[in-house]
Structure formats: C-alpha cells, structure tokens
Design an enzyme around this catalytic site. Structure first.
Site, PDB file in Angstrom:
ATOM      1  N   HIS A 222      -3.200  10.855   1.470  1.00 35.29           N
ATOM      2  CA  HIS A 222      -2.603  10.537   2.774  1.00 35.29           C
ATOM      3  C   HIS A 222      -1.947  11.813   3.298  1.00 35.29           C
ATOM      4  O   HIS A 222      -0.746  11.881   3.497  1.00 35.29           O
ATOM      5  CB  HIS A 222      -1.620   9.375   2.653  1.00 35.29           C
ATOM      6  CG  HIS A 222      -1.333   8.658   3.946  1.00 35.29           C
ATOM      7  ND1 HIS A 222      -1.429   7.288   4.106  1.00 35.29           N
ATOM      8  CD2 HIS A 222      -0.929   9.129   5.140  1.00 35.29           C
ATOM      9  CE1 HIS A 222      -1.106   6.959   5.347  1.00 35.29           C
ATOM     10  NE2 HIS A 222      -0.782   8.063   6.002  1.00 35.29           N
TER      11      HIS A 222
ATOM     12  N   GLU B 299      -7.677   7.853   6.874  1.00 32.30           N
ATOM     13  CA  GLU B 299      -7.989   8.386   8.204  1.00 32.30           C
ATOM     14  C   GLU B 299      -8.514   9.825   8.184  1.00 32.30           C
ATOM     15  O   GLU B 299      -7.816  10.752   8.656  1.00 32.30           O
ATOM     16  CB  GLU B 299      -6.754   8.310   9.106  1.00 32.30           C
ATOM     17  CG  GLU B 299      -6.196   6.914   9.281  1.00 32.30           C
ATOM     18  CD  GLU B 299      -4.972   6.871  10.197  1.00 32.30           C
ATOM     19  OE1 GLU B 299      -4.418   7.932  10.510  1.00 32.30           O
ATOM     20  OE2 GLU B 299      -4.589   5.771  10.606  1.00 32.30           O
TER      21      GLU B 299
ATOM     22  N   GLU C  75      -3.514  -0.695   8.092  1.00 33.21           N
ATOM     23  CA  GLU C  75      -2.317  -0.338   8.872  1.00 33.21           C
ATOM     24  C   GLU C  75      -2.418  -0.958  10.252  1.00 33.21           C
ATOM     25  O   GLU C  75      -3.483  -0.925  10.888  1.00 33.21           O
ATOM     26  CB  GLU C  75      -2.180   1.178   9.089  1.00 33.21           C
ATOM     27  CG  GLU C  75      -1.749   1.965   7.887  1.00 33.21           C
ATOM     28  CD  GLU C  75      -1.668   3.459   8.176  1.00 33.21           C
ATOM     29  OE1 GLU C  75      -1.391   3.841   9.331  1.00 33.21           O
ATOM     30  OE2 GLU C  75      -1.899   4.220   7.231  1.00 33.21           O
TER      31      GLU C  75
ATOM     32  N   ASN D 122      -7.406   0.919  10.227  1.00 37.27           N
ATOM     33  CA  ASN D 122      -6.084   1.161  10.810  1.00 37.27           C
ATOM     34  C   ASN D 122      -6.253   1.092  12.317  1.00 37.27           C
ATOM     35  O   ASN D 122      -7.007   1.878  12.896  1.00 37.27           O
ATOM     36  CB  ASN D 122      -5.551   2.547  10.441  1.00 37.27           C
ATOM     37  CG  ASN D 122      -5.183   2.658   8.967  1.00 37.27           C
ATOM     38  OD1 ASN D 122      -5.294   1.689   8.212  1.00 37.27           O
ATOM     39  ND2 ASN D 122      -4.738   3.839   8.567  1.00 37.27           N
TER      40      ASN D 122
ATOM     41  N   TYR E   6      -4.289   1.071  16.054  1.00 31.21           N
ATOM     42  CA  TYR E   6      -3.058   1.261  16.826  1.00 31.21           C
ATOM     43  C   TYR E   6      -3.275   1.235  18.335  1.00 31.21           C
ATOM     44  O   TYR E   6      -2.362   0.905  19.071  1.00 31.21           O
ATOM     45  CB  TYR E   6      -2.408   2.612  16.473  1.00 31.21           C
ATOM     46  CG  TYR E   6      -1.804   2.633  15.094  1.00 31.21           C
ATOM     47  CD1 TYR E   6      -0.535   2.108  14.864  1.00 31.21           C
ATOM     48  CD2 TYR E   6      -2.504   3.147  14.007  1.00 31.21           C
ATOM     49  CE1 TYR E   6       0.026   2.111  13.601  1.00 31.21           C
ATOM     50  CE2 TYR E   6      -1.949   3.151  12.736  1.00 31.21           C
ATOM     51  CZ  TYR E   6      -0.685   2.626  12.544  1.00 31.21           C
ATOM     52  OH  TYR E   6      -0.136   2.621  11.283  1.00 31.21           O
TER      53      TYR E   6
ATOM     54  N   ARG F 178       0.846  -1.195   0.000  1.00 35.69           N
ATOM     55  CA  ARG F 178       0.000   0.000   0.000  1.00 35.69           C
ATOM     56  C   ARG F 178       0.883   1.246   0.000  1.00 35.69           C
ATOM     57  O   ARG F 178       1.788   1.359   0.836  1.00 35.69           O
ATOM     58  CB  ARG F 178      -0.910  -0.023   1.239  1.00 35.69           C
ATOM     59  CG  ARG F 178      -1.762   1.209   1.380  1.00 35.69           C
ATOM     60  CD  ARG F 178      -2.773   1.128   2.526  1.00 35.69           C
ATOM     61  NE  ARG F 178      -3.385   2.425   2.670  1.00 35.69           N
ATOM     62  CZ  ARG F 178      -3.451   3.148   3.785  1.00 35.69           C
ATOM     63  NH1 ARG F 178      -2.985   2.648   4.927  1.00 35.69           N
ATOM     64  NH2 ARG F 178      -3.994   4.326   3.789  1.00 35.69           N
TER      65      ARG F 178
HETATM   66  C1  FCB Z   1      -1.313   6.392  11.156  1.00 34.67           C
HETATM   67  C2  FCB Z   1      -0.964   7.077   9.845  1.00 34.67           C
HETATM   68  C3  FCB Z   1       0.357   6.664   9.276  1.00 34.67           C
HETATM   69  C4  FCB Z   1       1.404   6.494  10.348  1.00 34.67           C
HETATM   70  C5  FCB Z   1       0.897   5.646  11.471  1.00 34.67           C
HETATM   71  C6  FCB Z   1       1.908   5.381  12.560  1.00 34.67           C
HETATM   72  O1  FCB Z   1      -2.278   7.126  11.838  1.00 34.67           O
HETATM   73  O2  FCB Z   1      -1.949   6.792   8.894  1.00 34.67           O
HETATM   74  O3  FCB Z   1       0.722   7.589   8.294  1.00 34.67           O
HETATM   75  O4  FCB Z   1       1.858   7.713  10.769  1.00 34.67           O
HETATM   76  O5  FCB Z   1      -0.238   6.255  12.033  1.00 34.67           O
END
Ligand code: FCB
Length: 468
Positions: A120, A165, A356, A293, A295, A76
């Site tokens: 992005h 995002e 992600e 995504n 995290y 990607r």
């Molecule tokens: C996400 C972003 C990506 C990167 C990761 C760690 O929110 O999409 O660009 O910075 O975090």
C-alpha cells in the site's frame, strides 16, 4: 433499518500502514519513499508527515478493541515493507514481522478476520533511490519481501490483497506527481504500472505455493467515468480517461492484455519497451476475487491542451450543489458505486469485495464532546444501499470495507481530510467514535443472526474460490 446482507457478508474497515502506524524510526523500520516525499516542500498539505500519524504502532491493542467493539467481522490492513526489509533488500527485521503477527493474532483473538495488503504505497527509500517501480529489479525485491511475509503470516491470514490501486502508485505517483515519488513522466508511469502489475501476478503464484488455503486478489481504484457531453471530442476523452484509470488495469489482470486503443495512444508518445514476453500471462494469474475501491464519479471533457490524454475532469463544484460535495470537492454520488459494481461483474465472474469506500467531511468535535457526522452516515447508508441493490441484481459482492477506521494521514492532503469512523485528536491521540461508527455497529447488529458466527475464521473458508 432493514438492510440485510447475505449470510457471510464481511463488514470491515480498511487501513494502511503508512497512514496510521507512525513510529517511523522505531524497532528497526527503514525509511519509505513517503517519508522522503513528505519532506519535499509543498508536496504535502501543511508539511504533514506520517512520522507519528495515529500512533497506531503503539496503540494497536486499543485500536483492535475499537474495531472489535464495532462488531466488525473483518479488518483490512497493510504490511509496511520498510518494517520488514529496512534497506529494501538484504537484512530482515524480525521485529517488523513480529509486529504484524501480533496484529493478526490480536484480530483473530477478537473474532475479527484479517485481510492483509502486501503493498500500500510505502516503498523502502533505498529501492526508490535505485529507480523504484520504474526499475524492473524492484519486482524481484518485492517477491523476496513477499516470501518473508508469507513465511511469517501465511498460516494465519486467510485473505491477501497483493497490490493496492496500481493506478495510484503507477500513475498518480509517476505521471501526476501528486504522490511519491513525485514524478511526471509518461514512460516512467507506464513502466511503473507495468512492474506493479507484474509484481501482483508473481505474488499470486507465491501465495498459491506458500498459503494454498488462502484467498488472494488485487485491489483496483475504479472511478465511474462519463463524458461531459455528447460531442465526439468529449466522448473520446472520456473513453481515454477510462482507459487510463480503469481499463488499463482491469484488462491486464482479467484478459492478460492492455486495451488496444490505449496501447495505440501511448505507443504514439513513448516506447513501451518495458513489456517483455510472458509478462501479461503472469499478470493475469487466476484470482479468487477482485477488490474494488470506489470513491468518485467523473465528468470528462476533451482538452487538446492536456498533454497526456487530452482530457480534463470537470470540477464537481461546477455541476453539484455545495452540499453534495465531500471535503475533497469530488462527485461521490452513490449511484457511481452501483454502476462500477455492475460493470466489473459484466467483465469478470470473480466475487467482489469493496475493499475501500468512504468519504471525507468537515467533521468537528461538538461542545458535548461528540462528532455528529451526519453527512458520513448519509453517505454510508446510500453506498451500502447501492451495494445491496447490486447484490440483489446478481452481483456477487462478498464484503464491504469502509475507508477508514480512524482519521489518518491522507497522503498529499496530510491530516486535512478526515475519513474515519473514529475521530482522532492528533495532538493527544484521543479517539472519539463518530455517529457513523455507531451507525455501522448498528447495521452489523441488525443483520440476521446467521450472519454473525462465533468462528469468523469460517467465514472465508465457507466460500469456495471461483477461479475462471
Ligand atoms: C484510496 C487509498 C487510501 C486512502 C483513500 C482515501 O485511494 O487507497 O489509502 O487514501 O483513497
């Protein structure tokens, strides 16, 4: 290792243009709002910028070889708008289009399937000067740019992500002021988010028209949000934060409406005068998949002093051991990914891609010249495990794109956060695959034979779109 994924599952990595390409002034690229933001004193750790980044623009072949060498089946990347339309509107930079064509052709020649993200975060600066995403005109300029990209790459890119995002571009950029353009204003944040979602919906229609064989969707950042306690104040705060970060964006694209509780909450603070008749229907354009995504898991407490949502995220260091924290100090425990996947599956029948997932750790090159990132190996093992468990529980996850291939420019954190499977020495631009890169290559190698096909282009074609 016995993590076997379904046939056709995509093992990828995710990258983005501004974070890796560098070559900010070359071959006709125009300035982006991130170039400008980086020049604001104090905006980015250490005053770092993306001007050189991983110098990927000049090392594209080497980096594609790295990706292919890991056995990745998908990659990607994002198209940098300032390379295609340097002034944001008007003249077209053919060298920019040629660059991405070469990237896509190079990936396909190596048997790696390209997934292209149209936006992005690197808005051309002239458009930011005219108000950026707060200005509705930016949506029309985005469509002009998308048309150019589709005319150039529509025949060779099988999967498109319209927006990366919108929460981050809209809210982190315009309410929290931590990202470009560095604004802290609720009305601006909601207007920008609205226009980003509108741009997504219009891009979906353009992809259908110009690349009807391609699959398309949007990527959301989704955090796993919990109340810090059973108290009514904490529960309400967690629901609001979930509304702000997750539901606002999910509901818009899946239901064609904003959540009623959040509409009510925001309307008491600012006029929502940017919403026009028909906008919500456009945002809810049928998609082929949703990109997730993931995290972070968050604990949220009520806080009457917090101006916008009266909610506060408890620092993870207050309730986790130091060893459980990533270099970002966040709660990145893997169960959150499983919960998010199951939650999204409950609200949409769309197939999901984890577009992600990854973590920053305090990596270093050891005296033998290697990078033994045991934390990242453990992180990925656990997160792939959660993904497999979700698939076994019936969630339709089609692929996983590790963030990221290379250590790179991590926005406001500059080069102080390393997320790569591959170490980058930013002085020499040497690349050193970390232990996690070898772990990932092994995971892919260990899959049953039917997963790896000689014609990865087939992988996407095999999976008919499920449109609601
Ligand atoms: C996400 C972003 C990506 C990167 C990761 C760690 O929110 O999409 O660009 O910075 O975090």
């Amino acid at each position: 290792m016995s993590m076997h994924f379904p046939p056709g599952f995509h093992f990828g990595v995710a990258t983005s243009a501004y974070q890796i390409e560098g070559a900010a002034d070359e071959d006709g690229r125009g300035p982006s709002m991130w170039d400008t933001f980086c020049s604001v004193p104090g905006a980015v750790t250490h005053g770092d910028t993306g001007a050189i980044a991983c110098d990927h623009y000049h090392r594209t072949d080497e980096d594609m070889d790295l990706a292919a060498g890991l056995g990745l089946t998908a990659y990607r990347f994002s198209v940098g708008w300032p390379r295609i339309v340097p002034d944001g509107t008007g003249s077209v930079n053919q060298k920019g289009l040629d660059y991405y064509r070469r990237l896509v052709d190079g990936l396909r020649a190596r048997g790696v399937e390209p997934m292209a993200t149209l936006y992005h975060w690197d808005l051309p600066q002239p458009l930011q000067d005219a108000g950026g995403w707060v200005n509705r005109d930016t949506v029309a300029h985005f469509c002009d740019y998308v048309q150019l990209v589709l005319d150039s790459l529509g025949d060779v890119v099988p999967v498109w992500v319209t927006m990366n995002e919108p929460f981050c571009s809209g809210m982190i950029g315009h309410l929290q002021a931590r990202h470009a353009p560095g604004v802290a204003d609720l009305h601006s944040a909601l207007a920008a988010s609205h226009h980003l979602l509108l741009a997504h919906g219009l891009a979906m229609g353009m992809i259908r028209d110009r690349a009807p064989q391609a699959r398309a969707g949007i990527t959301h950042l989704l955090s796993d949000i919990h109340a810090a306690s059973d108290s009514g104040a904490d529960q309400a705060a967690a629901r609001r934060l979930d509304g702000y970060e997750n539901r606002w964006f999910l509901d818009a694209v899946l239901r064609g409406s904003y959540p009623a509780d959040m509409l009510d909450w925001y309307q008491r603070q600012v006029p929502l005068d940017f919403i026009r008749d028909g906008d919500m229907e456009i945002m809810a354009a049928p998609a082929d998949f949703m990109g997730v995504n993931y995290y972070e898991t968050k604990r949220v407490a009520g806080d009457p002093d917090e101006p916008f949502h009266q909610a506060r995220v408890i620092p993870a260091a207050h309730y986790l051991d130091a060893a459980e924290l990533t270099a970002n100090g966040i709660d990145a425990r893997p169960a959150g990914l499983g919960r998010i996947l199951r939650r999204v599956h409950e609200v949409t029948p769309l197939p999901l891609y984890i577009t992600e997932n990854g973590a920053a750790y305090h990596d270093y090159v050891d005296p033998e010249g290697g990078v033994d990132d045991v934390e990242r190996v453990a992180y990925l093992t656990a997160h792939f495990g959660e993904t497999l468990a979700a698939i076994r529980a019936g969630v339709d996850v089609r692929g996983y794109f590790v963030w990221s291939l290379l250590d790179n420019f991590e926005w406001a954190d500059g080069y102080s956060r390393r997320f790569g499977l591959v170490w980058v020495d930013f002085g020499t631009q040497a690349r050193i695959p970390k232990a996690s890169a070898r772990w990932y290559a092994q995971l892919i190698t260990d899959q049953p034979a039917q997963l790896i096909t000689d014609q990865p282009a087939q992988l996407f074609a095999d999976q008919p779109a499920q449109r609601p």
